[in-house]
Design a protein around this motif. Structure first.
Motif, PDB file in Angstrom:
ATOM      1  N   THR A 107      -4.697  -0.410  -6.444  1.00  0.00           N
ATOM      2  CA  THR A 107      -4.628  -1.621  -5.925  1.00  0.00           C
ATOM      3  C   THR A 107      -3.161  -2.314  -6.471  1.00  0.00           C
ATOM      4  O   THR A 107      -2.605  -1.512  -7.488  1.00  0.00           O
ATOM      5  N   PRO A 108      -2.540  -3.367  -5.844  1.00  0.00           N
ATOM      6  CA  PRO A 108      -1.112  -3.961  -6.207  1.00  0.00           C
ATOM      7  C   PRO A 108      -1.273  -4.539  -7.623  1.00  0.00           C
ATOM      8  O   PRO A 108      -0.102  -4.671  -8.246  1.00  0.00           O
ATOM      9  N   PHE A 109      -2.348  -4.926  -8.012  1.00  0.00           N
ATOM     10  CA  PHE A 109      -2.733  -5.385  -9.484  1.00  0.00           C
ATOM     11  C   PHE A 109      -3.818  -5.138 -10.226  1.00  0.00           C
ATOM     12  O   PHE A 109      -4.747  -4.895  -9.070  1.00  0.00           O
TER      13      PHE A 109
ATOM     14  N   VAL B 139       0.323  -0.477  -1.020  1.00  0.00           N
ATOM     15  CA  VAL B 139      -0.393  -0.715  -2.350  1.00  0.00           C
ATOM     16  C   VAL B 139       0.350  -1.382  -3.498  1.00  0.00           C
ATOM     17  O   VAL B 139      -0.364  -1.878  -4.187  1.00  0.00           O
ATOM     18  N   THR B 140       1.691  -1.173  -3.315  1.00  0.00           N
ATOM     19  CA  THR B 140       2.386  -2.059  -4.417  1.00  0.00           C
ATOM     20  C   THR B 140       2.676  -3.301  -3.747  1.00  0.00           C
ATOM     21  O   THR B 140       3.496  -3.993  -4.618  1.00  0.00           O
ATOM     22  N   ASN B 141       2.089  -3.758  -2.852  1.00  0.00           N
ATOM     23  CA  ASN B 141       2.511  -5.161  -2.232  1.00  0.00           C
ATOM     24  C   ASN B 141       1.320  -5.891  -1.981  1.00  0.00           C
ATOM     25  O   ASN B 141       0.923  -6.688  -2.705  1.00  0.00           O
TER      26      ASN B 141
END
Lengths: 465, 491, 433
Positions: free
Chosen positions: B50-52, B166-168
């Motif tokens: 997940t991004p967060f 995934v980092t967005n």
């Protein structure tokens, strides 16, 4: 893509008890947050203003470099330090910068522990500012030791030829440990918080060099939930460690003064009073930096007026704490009945350096009271002016403590007036060059907003709102 | 169900190996639902990306609480001991009366500051605290990465281009091939039914794990180069150099000051020299009548051994002090016996008012005598000190000129009428005959203490031995005897 | 998945109900009996005044801390602790009747010039201190050039001004306590969110006045017992102890109420977890302040200041042991015990921890006050005989009896939880991440 809404049309500073105002405005979604936060970094070339500011900062940095060189070649006599003012501007600048370096860790650690969600938008920039301020702070005692090439004598390194160790009962050595620990832990904290966002950059960048550098710096972060779990625990632990650490640093800086017997230095309120002052000046510096930075970097929807307003409220509160401490000091000097104390305090307000004292009081206690008025604390250009005054005031606070007390010690025959030299002045100005150079580079090359954290406090993020 | 298959590489070549199936979701809630479904279906080897940090995903995936806090706690407790121990050791703490300042090879160092104890807990708390925080922070930081098995720069997930989101803003669930329940078709169908937006195969490229051919030699050279600086530093350690040293701080090495006995600055020209001060010297004379600190010698009995009235009378004459204080220089060449009878009336016969003769003074006198006088005059005062004996032996061979040291038990020396205490004091202060002056080395009080001790020695009744006649052996016994008497007296 | 709880009070009982009518007379009787027993056992009015001061300060600091808790909640717009705030509001309101309990300290001082407790009310205290060595030093100090210290300090330390100051303090605290409680009760009926806005607006200036009152009241109440001694840190020390004891008191009250079946649904483990964290934080803060104060005085080693600590860390007079108890019991043990998350989420543990912290706070006050008695009477540890300890405990029980009697009288049938606060939903759904 993000819908662009003029942030001025959305007032998220309304204080409605029934519902919390949004912390991200402009109707941004996750992707919108990423796009906004990475705006300056995404751009092929930074705005012209950035270049202009960098040029100014670099020239000041050059001035600093020249001064340090001159100092090392000629010795510390080029400063205005005299007898009995052995600690002149260098120590004033040191305490000033260390104080500023407290806001970042405070925002990331203490506000994190208190679950103040609004910290997420500003913590990254504030942490960066912390580290750069600590670099500036470390410079001054670093060059003050005279023979900088044997600085490692400050640390307990076993040597045969010296056959000596640091004196661990000296508050100055506590400083060495406190400031270096603080710098290290802040750096770890900052970097650890940045890893997921560097991973974002890794996945966004188009250049090969960028892929390589950000790829290594992001340590192969994938956002795995297991990793996030340990990561969050580690973040909490670091916050829990950094909180007493941030208190201890300025406490120990205050010990430098307070363990002595000099009237005006030896008073037990110093530890919390220094910490409050540090938060005060640090927050003022964060506001000073972020108001233009949010404009230049286009992150007005992430660093909103509400964030700035909250910071201004803290500035006002800590300003009042500092003001209370001034008052207690005065009252206690009278109450103690010790004539030296009484003289030291009345000399501050009415002696040779009366002007410094009254600059300090008006900048630190009176001017921040403007923030009682909502317009003052929600108008960006105005709050910057107030915050600059606060920074001036806090510099003078350290000046008052250090120089006024030293110049009038127990022995009237050794009283003297302190005159700064051009080197003193240039080094103070130059240290701002170092600070701004680092900050401008940070704005361009590293994530200035903790994107992952901002996303986690957005309405969707918690999953149950 | 999405048909997108964006794998950049061919689906299956020899170098590819399937790792798992990656499903994409567009919001955290559907991801959590999918995770719950997967857990209920019995999957164990899976992970969400997940991004967060998504709140509530830990129970959905069945993630156990991290044990990192316990690692940090144990490190912190260790740091208490290390922090305190370091300060105790380096600042010369002691245990059972034995201080670390005698430990080898790195002895502790005792700082004597304001009379404070070498080790006192309150003063050592700040550094201990910082050591605890620093160690705990390191343990947290590095512990977390180690637990997460990071850094890991090569990961098959990064080969999936969709995974960049995934980092967005996108959320992923991966079912790993290692899981017992995993089957490519069934798992794909399950993921599809749980609402995946897209499903991709994750393949490991086996060639990824091979090092490039250039890497090993380059790393070897790099490692060698890295070793150069430490080697150079160790080589330079303790080395000598004939070159003049580097002047890093010229102001410190060449200071703007006048050394003693130099000319004052030339304010004239090069040819027409005109020094600033009229006497040409850079040093200034003290103001007329000023007395240097500690030089107020107003009691003539104390400082010169001369009776007050005699001193005052002689002060009337010019350069009286010189004459009085330097009587020794006048009869430097004359033989003692042949010289005309010396007037000794000016010397005091007892001790000055400010000096009290008691056991402490005698002990002090003995100690000082043994240091300064005994080398020539001998411990017993017989004139048979080591220097004297050695010099006489050399003189006997014609290798040196030497006037034998006097025995203090010599009747002339012993005679209070001819040699009053004031004169003995003067002898010590200014020397006599070939004996040098000791006034500069021995403080006034100590000189009087020596005088007192000499008088005590003379009372012991030791027979004078003619200088030079005693053999080495005899002298030794003499000295031993004298030491014994002294010891007895002490007790 | 998470379900959001509606912002509604669901507990069956939310007030003291019949418990109040049963407890009030009992508590008041215990209170009166305890105080009388203490006075009789002490057989010495001076000693009784000192121990009365300890116990009065104990109740006062807890209430002051509760008032701070309420004010800071409004100041920071806190939502998580809405369900705990009413208990704090009720305790803060107790500051009004506490003014009456201050009279046994104030009246003898004011009307018969009693100088057994506050030695500064008598002339010549600066040279009549117990310590012979210090006395000599002070006499030397006060030679012809300087007027004696009591003359210098008389402008502040005189019984008239002292009484005026205490009237002002109680007015400030009473007004604040009354304001918050009355507005909050009104909101229970109307649910008007503007009342919250008003309280928030009031909290900022109130906090400033409150801070000033704490600075001076702490100096008046405890520091001036030793009129020679001064420390600018002292008000902060007083504040740290007050807030810590208040947090323990609020948690303890809530736990007790829940055991009797009240407000069972509103205060959850999440709230206790956070209260535990706050207590943990304030244990560290107290330790930090206490250490800094000691450290600076110890290190600089100036006679005007060190004598106060020297007397308290002296092993020969017994106070050194109490200092050690304080260091270990007030700092080390709670620090280690409350560090773990599991501990903070365990109600039984938290119950014990709150009692422990309150006991330690009482010992802290005892340590601040009672050495002054043994200095004044030059009795040393002999002042701490068995009977004296019984008298001290009787006084504690008596004062606590009165205190809880007052609490019951103030609470009556008022709800023990804010019924319609706009942030109630936030508090009910509070979760520690």
């Amino acid at each position: 893509m993000a819908t662009t809404v003029d942030p001025k049309q959305l007032d998220n500073t309304l204080d409605d008890p029934a519902e919390r105002s949004p912390l991200v405005t402009g109707g941004l979604d996750y992707e919108g947050v990423t796009d906004a936060a990475a705006g300056v970094w995404d751009a092929d070339r930074p705005p012209l203003l950035w270049w202009g500011l960098l040029a100014v900062a670099l020239s000041l940095l050059g001035l600093l470099g020249a001064c340090v060189n001159h100092l090392l070649m000629s010795g510390t006599g080029v400063w205005g330090n005299n007898n009995p003012v052995y600690w002149g501007w260098p120590i004033v600048n040191f305490v000033f910068w260390v104080g500023i370096g407290h806001a970042g860790t405070l925002i990331s650690a203490i506000l994190f522990l208190f679950r103040q969600n609004w910290r997420t938008s500003i913590n990254r920039a504030a942490e960066a500012m912390t580290i750069f301020a600590v670099v500036c702070a470390g410079l001054f005692p670093g060059v003050h030791i005279g023979r900088v090439w044997v600085f490692y004598w400050l640390f307990p390194i076993p040597t045969e030829h010296l056959a000596m160790w640091p004196n661990f009962r000296s508050p100055l050595l506590w400083d060495v440990f406190a400031v270096s620990t603080y710098a290290t832990v802040s750096l770890l904290f900052w970097y650890m918080g940045m890893v997921p966002d560097i991973a974002t950059f890794r996945d966004r960048t188009r250049s090969k060099i960028g892929k390589f550098i950000y790829g290594i710096l992001s340590l192969g972060w994938t956002g795995s939930s297991r990793a996030w779990h340990h990561y969050e625990i580690a973040y909490t632990i670091l916050a829990a460690l950094a909180t007493p650490l941030v208190l201890s640093v300025h406490t120990i800086v205050s010990f430098d003064f307070a363990v002595s017997q000099l009237p005006g230095w030896h008073t037990t309120i110093f530890p919390p009073y220094f910490v409050a002052g540090a938060i005060f000046s640090g927050f003022a510096m964060v506001v000073t930096l972020l108001v233009p930075a949010r404009k230049i970097c286009g992150v007005e929807n992430l660093i909103t007026i509400r964030h700035l307003e909250n910071m201004n409220k803290i500035i006002m509160a800590t300003g009042l704490m500092v003001g209370t401490a001034y008052g207690i000091e005065f009252f206690m000097a009278w109450y103690s009945g010790v004539e030296f104390e009484k003289f030291a305090l009345s000399n501050r307000a009415f002696g040779n350096y009366w002007w410094a004292y009254w600059i300090m009081v008006s900048c630190n206690v009176l001017i921040p009271q403007l923030f009682w008025i909502k317009w003052c604390r929600t108008t960006p250009w105005f709050m910057v002016i107030v915050c600059i005054f606060v920074n001036i005031g806090m510099w003078f606070e350290r000046f008052v403590i250090t120089i006024t007390s030293l110049s009038r010690d127990f022995l009237p025959s050794s009283w003297a007036y302190f005159h700064p030299t051009w080197v003193d002045l240039s080094m103070l100005v130059g240290s701002f060059g170092l600070f701004f150079t680092l900050f401008l580079l940070f704005c361009r090359f590293l994530p200035i907003i903790a994107m992952a954290e901002v996303k986690s406090i957005m309405p969707h993020g918690d999953g149950h709102h | 169900m999405s048909n997108e298959t964006e794998n950049q590489t061919a689906a299956s070549t020899e170098d590819q190996e399937l790792v798992g199936l990656l499903a994409q979701f567009d919001d955290p809630d559907s991801l959590i639902a999918a995770c719950n479904n997967a857990r209920e279906a019995g999957y164990k080897k899976m992970d969400a990306y997940t991004p967060f940090p998504v709140h509530g995903i830990d129970p959905a995936l069945g993630i156990k609480r991290s044990f990192l806090p316990f690692i940090v706690l144990s490190v912190a407790l260790g740091a208490v001991v290390i922090g305190l121990g370091m300060q105790w050791y380096t600042n010369g703490g002691s245990i059972g009366g034995k201080s670390t300042d005698s430990f080898w090879p790195f002895p502790g160092y005792k700082f004597q500051i304001s009379g404070k104890p070498y080790f006192s807990l309150p003063a050592n708390i700040p550094v201990t605290f910082e050591v605890i925080v620093l160690s705990s922070a390191f343990a947290t930081f590095f512990g977390m990465w180690i637990i997460n098995r990071l850094p890991r720069l090569s990961n098959p997930l990064h080969r999936v281009s969709r995974f960049k989101r995934v980092t967005n803003d996108k959320f992923f669930l991966m079912l790993e091939k290692k899981d017992e329940l995993f089957s490519e078709t069934e798992s794909r169908a399950q993921l599809d039914s749980w609402g995946a937006v897209a499903i991709e195969e994750v393949n490991q490229d086996l060639t990824d794990t091979k090092l490039p051919a250039w890497f090993t030699p380059l790393a070897f050279v790099g490692a060698l180069l890295l070793m150069l600086p430490p080697v150079a530093i160790f080589g330079a350690y303790g080395a000598n150099s004939r070159k003049p040293r580097l002047h890093v701080v010229p102001d410190m090495d060449w200071q703007h000051k006048f050394k003693t006995q130099v000319l004052s600055p030339n304010v004239g020209t090069k040819d027409n020299v005109d020094y600033l001060f009229i006497d040409d010297r850079a040093m200034r004379q003290p103001v007329e009548g000023s007395v240097a600190f500690g030089s107020m010698m107003d009691d003539s009995e104390m400082f010169y051994g001369i009776k007050k009235d005699a001193f005052e009378a002689s002060m009337l004459a010019k350069d009286a002090r010189f004459q009085l204080a330097s009587t020794s220089s006048e009869d430097k060449d004359g033989d003692d016996a042949a010289a005309p009878a010396e007037d000794v009336s000016q010397w005091i016969t007892g001790f000055p008012e400010g000096f009290e003769v008691n056991q402490a003074a005698l002990d002090r006198g003995q100690q000082r005598f043994n240091i300064y006088c005994a080398v020539c005059h001998g411990y017993a005062g017989n004139g048979d000190g080591l220097v004297n004996r050695r010099a006489l032996a050399l003189a006997a061979n014609g290798k040196a000129k030497w006037t034998a040291a006097k025995s203090l038990h010599d009747p002339v020396v012993k005679d209070a009428a001819k040699n009053p205490t004031g004169r003995i004091f003067d002898t010590i202060t200014n020397g006599r005959n070939t004996m040098g002056p000791y006034g500069a080395q021995i403080p006034v009080e100590d000189r009087w203490a020596i005088v007192a001790y000499i008088k005590a020695l003379q009372e012991t009744g030791i027979e004078p031995v003619a200088a030079g006649e005693s053999t080495d052996a005899e002298a030794d016994t003499d000295a031993q005897a004298a030491t014994k008497t002294e010891d007895a007296k002490k007790e | 998945m998470h379900s959001t709880r509606p912002a509604k009070i669901t507990s069956p009982i939310v007030n003291l109900g019949e418990l109040q009518s049963r407890l009030t007379p009992l508590a008041l009787i215990v209170g009166a009996v305890g105080l009388v027993a203490s006075l009789v056992l002490a057989f010495n009015f001076q000693r009784f005044s000192f121990i009365y001061l300890v116990n009065f300060a104990f109740c006062l600091t807890m209430c002051i801390g509760c008032l701070f808790f309420v004010t800071i909640s409004h100041l920071t717009r806190a939502g998580w602790n809405v369900t705990l705030r009413r208990i704090a509001e009720l305790y803060a309101m107790c500051l009004v009747p506490l003014a009456i309990l201050f009279l046994p300290i104030l009246l003898p001082l004011l009307f018969i010039g009693y100088d057994g407790l506050y030695t500064w009310s008598a002339g010549g205290w600066s040279v009549h201190t117990g310590d012979a060595e210090l006395r000599t030093q002070l006499q030397n100090l006060a030679h012809d050039k300087l007027p004696p210290l009591e003359q210098l300090k008389a402008a502040y330390l005189n019984s008239g001004f002292f009484a005026i100051r205490w009237v002002v303090y109680f007015c400030i605290w009473g007004t604040m306590g009354w304001f918050f409680l009355s507005r909050s009760l009104k909101q229970d009926q109307s649910g008007d969110k503007h009342l919250t806005s008003k309280m928030q607006a009031f909290s900022a200036p109130a906090m400033i006045v409150f801070a000033v009152s704490i600075v001076f009241s702490s100096m008046d109440l405890l520091m001036s017992l030793e009129a020679l001694w001064f420390s600018t840190m002292f008000p902060v020390y007083f504040f740290a102890g007050s807030v810590l004891s208040a947090l323990a008191l609020i948690t303890l009250t809530s736990l007790l109420l829940q055991r009797t079946g009240r407000i069972t649904d509103e205060v959850t483990t999440e709230h206790y977890h956070d209260m535990g964290k706050l207590m943990f934080g304030f244990v560290i803060f107290w330790g930090y302040i206490a250490f800094s104060q000691f450290m600076l005085i110890w290190y600089a080693n100036i006679p005007e200041e060190t004598f106060w600590f020297r007397y308290r860390i002296d092993w020969t007079n017994g106070w050194g042991l109490l200092s050690l108890v304080l260091l270990v019991g007030h700092l080390f043990i709670p620090f280690l015990a409350m560090m773990g998350r599991t501990m903070r989420r365990n109600r039984t543990f938290l119950f014990g921890a709150c009692i422990w912290l309150l006991v330690m706070h009482w010992i802290d006050l005892y340590w601040l006050v009672m050495p002054q008695y043994s200095r004044a009477t030059m009795e040393g540890t002999s002042a701490m005989g068995f009977i004296s300890i019984i008298s001290d405990l009787a006084c504690l029980i008596g004062m606590l009896g009165l205190f809880f009697g007052i609490f019951c009288l103030i609470t009556r049938d008022k709800p023990l939880v804010a019924m319609q606060d706009p942030r109630l939903g936030e508090a009910l759904n509070h979760e520690v991440h």
